[in-house]
Scaffold this motif. Structure first.
Motif, PDB file in Angstrom:
ATOM      1  N   ARG A   2      -5.503  12.461   3.023  1.00  0.00           N
ATOM      2  CA  ARG A   2      -5.652  11.029   3.342  1.00  0.00           C
ATOM      3  C   ARG A   2      -5.137  10.683   4.737  1.00  0.00           C
ATOM      4  O   ARG A   2      -4.989   9.516   5.077  1.00  0.00           O
ATOM      5  N   LEU A   3      -4.894  11.691   5.582  1.00  0.00           N
ATOM      6  CA  LEU A   3      -4.374  11.457   6.923  1.00  0.00           C
ATOM      7  C   LEU A   3      -5.481  11.026   7.886  1.00  0.00           C
ATOM      8  O   LEU A   3      -6.567  11.600   7.889  1.00  0.00           O
TER       9      LEU A   3
ATOM     10  N   PHE B 260      -4.409   5.438   3.183  1.00  0.00           N
ATOM     11  CA  PHE B 260      -4.745   5.934   4.510  1.00  0.00           C
ATOM     12  C   PHE B 260      -3.434   6.079   5.257  1.00  0.00           C
ATOM     13  O   PHE B 260      -2.786   5.086   5.594  1.00  0.00           O
ATOM     14  N   LEU B 261      -3.019   7.318   5.476  1.00  0.00           N
ATOM     15  CA  LEU B 261      -1.748   7.610   6.132  1.00  0.00           C
ATOM     16  C   LEU B 261      -2.008   7.915   7.596  1.00  0.00           C
ATOM     17  O   LEU B 261      -2.758   8.849   7.919  1.00  0.00           O
ATOM     18  N   PHE B 262      -1.412   7.140   8.470  1.00  0.00           N
ATOM     19  CA  PHE B 262      -1.639   7.268   9.901  1.00  0.00           C
ATOM     20  C   PHE B 262      -0.612   8.205  10.523  1.00  0.00           C
ATOM     21  O   PHE B 262       0.590   7.932  10.488  1.00  0.00           O
ATOM     22  N   GLU B 263      -1.119   9.318  11.056  1.00  0.00           N
ATOM     23  CA  GLU B 263      -0.277  10.333  11.693  1.00  0.00           C
ATOM     24  C   GLU B 263      -0.987  10.860  12.927  1.00  0.00           C
ATOM     25  O   GLU B 263      -2.193  11.087  12.908  1.00  0.00           O
TER      26      GLU B 263
ATOM     27  N   PHE C  24       2.128   3.640   7.436  1.00  0.00           N
ATOM     28  CA  PHE C  24       2.686   4.053   8.718  1.00  0.00           C
ATOM     29  C   PHE C  24       4.142   4.461   8.530  1.00  0.00           C
ATOM     30  O   PHE C  24       4.872   3.840   7.765  1.00  0.00           O
ATOM     31  N   GLY C  25       4.569   5.468   9.271  1.00  0.00           N
ATOM     32  CA  GLY C  25       5.938   5.950   9.158  1.00  0.00           C
ATOM     33  C   GLY C  25       6.861   5.344  10.194  1.00  0.00           C
ATOM     34  O   GLY C  25       6.470   4.493  10.999  1.00  0.00           O
TER      35      GLY C  25
ATOM     36  N   GLY D 164       7.660   9.437  12.184  1.00  0.00           N
ATOM     37  CA  GLY D 164       6.441   9.279  11.400  1.00  0.00           C
ATOM     38  C   GLY D 164       6.708   9.211   9.910  1.00  0.00           C
ATOM     39  O   GLY D 164       7.818   8.908   9.459  1.00  0.00           O
ATOM     40  N   ILE D 165       5.683   9.494   9.155  1.00  0.00           N
ATOM     41  CA  ILE D 165       5.770   9.467   7.695  1.00  0.00           C
ATOM     42  C   ILE D 165       6.545  10.699   7.230  1.00  0.00           C
ATOM     43  O   ILE D 165       6.282  11.810   7.710  1.00  0.00           O
TER      44      ILE D 165
END
Length: 155
Positions: free
Chosen positions: A123-124, A82-85, A105-106, A111-112
């Protein structure tokens, strides 16, 4: 066999105080903290430990030299990531988080990295904002909100 637990993954974090605060959240929720290098600070920086208070010694910390090294060693399933953006279309309220989720998290400023986002675009997720006056929350706050949502009903 140990029960699966979620992990917080910080990709190239820049601010030691945020990483310390995230580590403290990880201890509170029994989550692993994964750091992806390069870091914007030395992990022994006293600002990291000050933010983590006297909990830093209890953090289950794992470090990887790069995102590729993380993928090679961990081989996460697609449904684990789960990529948080901030620009994601999916709210972080929508997914069903598996017990062994990786919440990614980036860095605070950008960010990432784009190559990671592009490879995992499906997966964002994002934290929704009610006000148009703000794009995102502080990294440590975002991680805490996401971690509690991922563990909702499991605590």
């Amino acid at each position: 066999m140990t029960e699966p637990k979620p992990s917080i993954v910080l990709v190239e974090p820049e601010i030691p105080g945020n990483t310390g605060a995230v580590g403290r959240t990880c201890v509170a929720l029994d989550m692993e903290l994964v750091l992806i290098h390069p870091l914007g600070f030395d992990i022994s920086d006293k600002r990291v430990k000050r933010s983590g208070l006297d909990y830093w010694q209890h953090i289950r910390l794992v470090e990887f030299a790069s995102w590729h090294a993380f993928l090679a060693e961990r081989s996460p399933r697609t449904d684990q990531l789960f990529l948080f953006e901030e620009f994601a279309e999916t709210s972080f309220y929508d997914p069903d988080y598996p017990d062994d989720a990786y919440l990614v998290f980036g860095k605070e400023t950008t960010g990432i990295p784009a190559h990671i986002v592009e490879a995992h675009a499906e997966r964002l997720v994002k934290l929704p904002m009610r006000s148009s006056q703000i794009r995102s929350l502080n990294l440590a706050n975002t991680v805490a909100a996401a971690a509690y949502q991922a563990l909702r009903g499991k605590l």
